[in-house]
Design a protein around this motif. Structure first.
Motif, PDB file in Angstrom:
ATOM      1  N   PRO A 274       0.775  -1.247   0.000  1.00  0.00           N
ATOM      2  CA  PRO A 274       0.000   0.000   0.000  1.00  0.00           C
ATOM      3  C   PRO A 274       0.804   1.294   0.000  1.00  0.00           C
ATOM      4  O   PRO A 274       0.530   2.197  -0.796  1.00  0.00           O
ATOM      5  CB  PRO A 274      -0.851  -0.130   1.267  1.00  0.00           C
ATOM      6  N   VAL A 275       1.786   1.425   0.879  1.00  0.00           N
ATOM      7  CA  VAL A 275       2.558   2.674   0.940  1.00  0.00           C
ATOM      8  C   VAL A 275       3.306   2.899  -0.375  1.00  0.00           C
ATOM      9  O   VAL A 275       3.358   4.014  -0.914  1.00  0.00           O
ATOM     10  CB  VAL A 275       3.544   2.657   2.126  1.00  0.00           C
ATOM     11  N   GLN A 276       3.862   1.831  -0.918  1.00  0.00           N
ATOM     12  CA  GLN A 276       4.634   1.947  -2.153  1.00  0.00           C
ATOM     13  C   GLN A 276       3.772   2.399  -3.327  1.00  0.00           C
ATOM     14  O   GLN A 276       4.169   3.267  -4.111  1.00  0.00           O
ATOM     15  CB  GLN A 276       5.303   0.616  -2.470  1.00  0.00           C
ATOM     16  N   VAL A 277       2.602   1.815  -3.470  1.00  0.00           N
ATOM     17  CA  VAL A 277       1.759   2.188  -4.603  1.00  0.00           C
ATOM     18  C   VAL A 277       1.202   3.595  -4.425  1.00  0.00           C
ATOM     19  O   VAL A 277       1.068   4.360  -5.388  1.00  0.00           O
ATOM     20  CB  VAL A 277       0.630   1.155  -4.824  1.00  0.00           C
ATOM     21  N   MET A 278       0.907   3.986  -3.180  1.00  0.00           N
ATOM     22  CA  MET A 278       0.452   5.358  -2.956  1.00  0.00           C
ATOM     23  C   MET A 278       1.540   6.365  -3.296  1.00  0.00           C
ATOM     24  O   MET A 278       1.284   7.409  -3.913  1.00  0.00           O
ATOM     25  CB  MET A 278       0.009   5.535  -1.501  1.00  0.00           C
ATOM     26  N   MET A 279       2.774   6.058  -2.936  1.00  0.00           N
ATOM     27  CA  MET A 279       3.878   6.966  -3.241  1.00  0.00           C
ATOM     28  C   MET A 279       4.142   7.050  -4.735  1.00  0.00           C
ATOM     29  O   MET A 279       4.592   8.086  -5.237  1.00  0.00           O
ATOM     30  CB  MET A 279       5.134   6.537  -2.491  1.00  0.00           C
ATOM     31  N   SER A 280       3.888   5.971  -5.452  1.00  0.00           N
ATOM     32  CA  SER A 280       4.030   6.022  -6.910  1.00  0.00           C
ATOM     33  C   SER A 280       3.073   7.026  -7.515  1.00  0.00           C
ATOM     34  O   SER A 280       3.353   7.618  -8.559  1.00  0.00           O
ATOM     35  CB  SER A 280       3.765   4.635  -7.510  1.00  0.00           C
ATOM     36  N   HIS A 281       1.940   7.222  -6.854  1.00  0.00           N
ATOM     37  CA  HIS A 281       0.952   8.195  -7.325  1.00  0.00           C
ATOM     38  C   HIS A 281       1.220   9.603  -6.792  1.00  0.00           C
ATOM     39  O   HIS A 281       1.025  10.589  -7.508  1.00  0.00           O
ATOM     40  CB  HIS A 281      -0.453   7.765  -6.896  1.00  0.00           C
ATOM     41  N   LEU A 282       1.646   9.702  -5.547  1.00  0.00           N
ATOM     42  CA  LEU A 282       1.703  11.007  -4.882  1.00  0.00           C
ATOM     43  C   LEU A 282       3.065  11.696  -4.954  1.00  0.00           C
ATOM     44  O   LEU A 282       3.152  12.900  -4.710  1.00  0.00           O
ATOM     45  CB  LEU A 282       1.304  10.851  -3.409  1.00  0.00           C
ATOM     46  N   ALA A 283       4.131  10.964  -5.268  1.00  0.00           N
ATOM     47  CA  ALA A 283       5.459  11.575  -5.377  1.00  0.00           C
ATOM     48  C   ALA A 283       5.587  12.249  -6.739  1.00  0.00           C
ATOM     49  O   ALA A 283       6.143  11.689  -7.687  1.00  0.00           O
ATOM     50  CB  ALA A 283       6.543  10.519  -5.190  1.00  0.00           C
ATOM     51  N   LEU A 284       5.056  13.459  -6.836  1.00  0.00           N
ATOM     52  CA  LEU A 284       5.007  14.176  -8.102  1.00  0.00           C
ATOM     53  C   LEU A 284       6.234  15.064  -8.286  1.00  0.00           C
ATOM     54  O   LEU A 284       6.899  15.426  -7.316  1.00  0.00           O
ATOM     55  CB  LEU A 284       3.741  15.029  -8.165  1.00  0.00           C
TER      56      LEU A 284
END
Length: 441
Positions: A274-284
């Motif tokens: 979960p944290v990894q996939v969220m960061m893939s989206h939110l680390a802009l």
């Protein structure tokens, strides 16, 4: 006396100018009308109740236009032109599919994708690399074309066929699904055709969340989806034997339509911690707002199902009271849930963790689930495609561990908490299901 003559000449010149202007306007109207009729004769020619138009090159001759239309239909039936777009399939009134749904065909240079999957990783890139810009053939009734295509394929001595759909890749988004699609293409390039996030299937699958299950599983919708897949599988190349789809992440919400249309086709769902996939989206990149993240699209345009999920999991908070991180986690959970529901019901899919790629494909999913024999040649082909970043950057190799560690370190407390509350339950279920198959139980 001279003044009067001058006034008379002036009036005469004024009247002549008026006559010229009126005459010119009339001539212009006639010319425009004539040209319009000429175009309509080309655009509205019908052969077998199928209407076509080409983006350029109209003929004023009804006879030559009819031959032009017949020629284009024949190219479609010979599988020289491929389905690339389906337009507005829903009826204006009522929750149903239109009686006649329009579509575009053009020639796709499949050799580009087969020889370099990572360079043409997305369907739109293949379309851009093919002569589709000014050479699209527009069809106002895809159902009629599908009927004619089936007749041609079933005729004795036919040189065309439609490949069977052998597997579908659903995914959570930003979880390595493009690597899976590239590996499918690279494993047996002569035999496999892989559609990676193509336009036609999502034109229906993407409506399910909005229109509801009754729309998605209605005979009319299912029939249209089967026609779309049939046309996408057509080929005149005898070496091609199998077709695979990687669907856009939002298409997972159309799982009920896919299963109604193709109940025997195997599928997988690719997910990530979960944290990894969220960061893939939110680390802009610097300067970009969090609201530009793809995982906030449900927050911007919430469906009824998304609002229900917020009401169920939001702990009494409203849409506005939840943080952007919360909404990102909820959006990803809403993508995971249809695959969980379907697997719980039918046990026809396989759950694949990002961390297992690409080994799980070669050792398990391809041979045991998709029925793809993996000998040394296929294994080497897959290893080779994995030396390239899945979306075309030659200098970047697949390296899930380093990427995952970096994302964990960058995550804020807000991301960690949102993933724990809203996304971790889905992940834990997917992991449990994954281990059930991998352990052989």
């Amino acid at each position: 006396m001279g003044a009067k003559e001058n006034n008379g000449k002036a009036r005469l010149r004024y009247q002549l100018r008026k006559i010229i202007i009126v005459a010119s306007t009339c001539i212009l109207i006639v010319v425009v009308k004539y040209l319009s009729v000429g175009r309509n004769k080309v655009d509205d020619q019908n052969v077998g109740n199928v209407n076509l138009r080409k983006n350029k090159g109209h003929s004023n001759s009804s006879e030559s236009a009819a031959k032009h239309v017949e020629h284009n239909i024949e190219k479609i039936l010979k599988a020289k032109l491929h389905l690339v777009d389906v337009f507005d399939p829903t009826a204006t009134i009522g929750v149903q599919v239109k009686d006649r749904v329009a579509a575009d065909f053009c020639h796709l240079k499949w050799e580009l994708h087969k020889s370099a999957p990572s360079q043409y990783a997305m369907f739109r890139e293949l379309v851009a690399g093919s002569p589709c810009g000014g050479e699209r053939i527009h069809i106002p009734d895809i159902g009629e074309v599908a009927r004619l295509a089936r007749e041609r394929d079933e005729a004795e001595g036919s040189t065309t066929k439609s490949m069977p759909l052998k597997g579908v890749v659903f995914h959570e988004s930003r979880v390595g699904s493009t690597l899976v699609a590239n590996s499918l293409a690279a494993s047996k390039p002569a035999n496999h055709r892989v559609y990676s996030e193509s336009s036609p299937p999502i034109s229906l699958l993407g409506l399910c969340d909005k229109m509801g299950n009754d729309f998605c599983t209605s005979p009319k919708t299912v029939s249209l989806f089967q026609d779309i897949v049939y046309l996408m599988g057509r080929t005149s190349d005898l070496a091609e034997t199998s077709m695979f789809f990687k669907i856009q992440s939002a298409g997972t919400k159309g799982m009920s339509l896919f299963r109604a249309a193709f109940p025997d086709v195997p599928w997988i769902f690719v997910y990530r911690e979960p944290v990894q996939v969220m960061m893939s989206h939110l680390a802009l990149p610097p300067g970009m707002k969090m609201t530009n993240s793809n995982c906030l699209r449900s927050y911007k345009r919430p469906s009824k199902n998304y609002k229900k999920m917020v009401a169920k999991l939001g702990g009494g908070r409203t849409m506005k009271e939840l943080s952007h991180e919360d909404h990102c986690a909820l959006h990803l959970a809403s993508i995971c849930q249809p695959s969980i529901d379907e697997q719980f019901k039918s046990q026809t899919g396989r759950m694949v963790n990002y961390a297992e790629l690409p080994g799980a494909l070669v050792d398990d999913i391809f041979p045991n689930h998709f029925g793809i024999p993996v000998a040394e040649v296929e294994r080497q082909n897959i290893e080779e495609v994995c030396t390239h970043y899945s979306k075309g950057k030659r200098d970047k190799k697949w390296n899930e561990k380093g990427d995952s560690d970096k994302k964990e370190k960058m995550a804020s407390e807000a991301v960690k908490e949102a993933s724990r509350v809203f996304l971790a339950p889905s992940y834990e279920w997917l992991e449990k299901e994954n281990r059930k198959f991998s352990s052989g139980s």
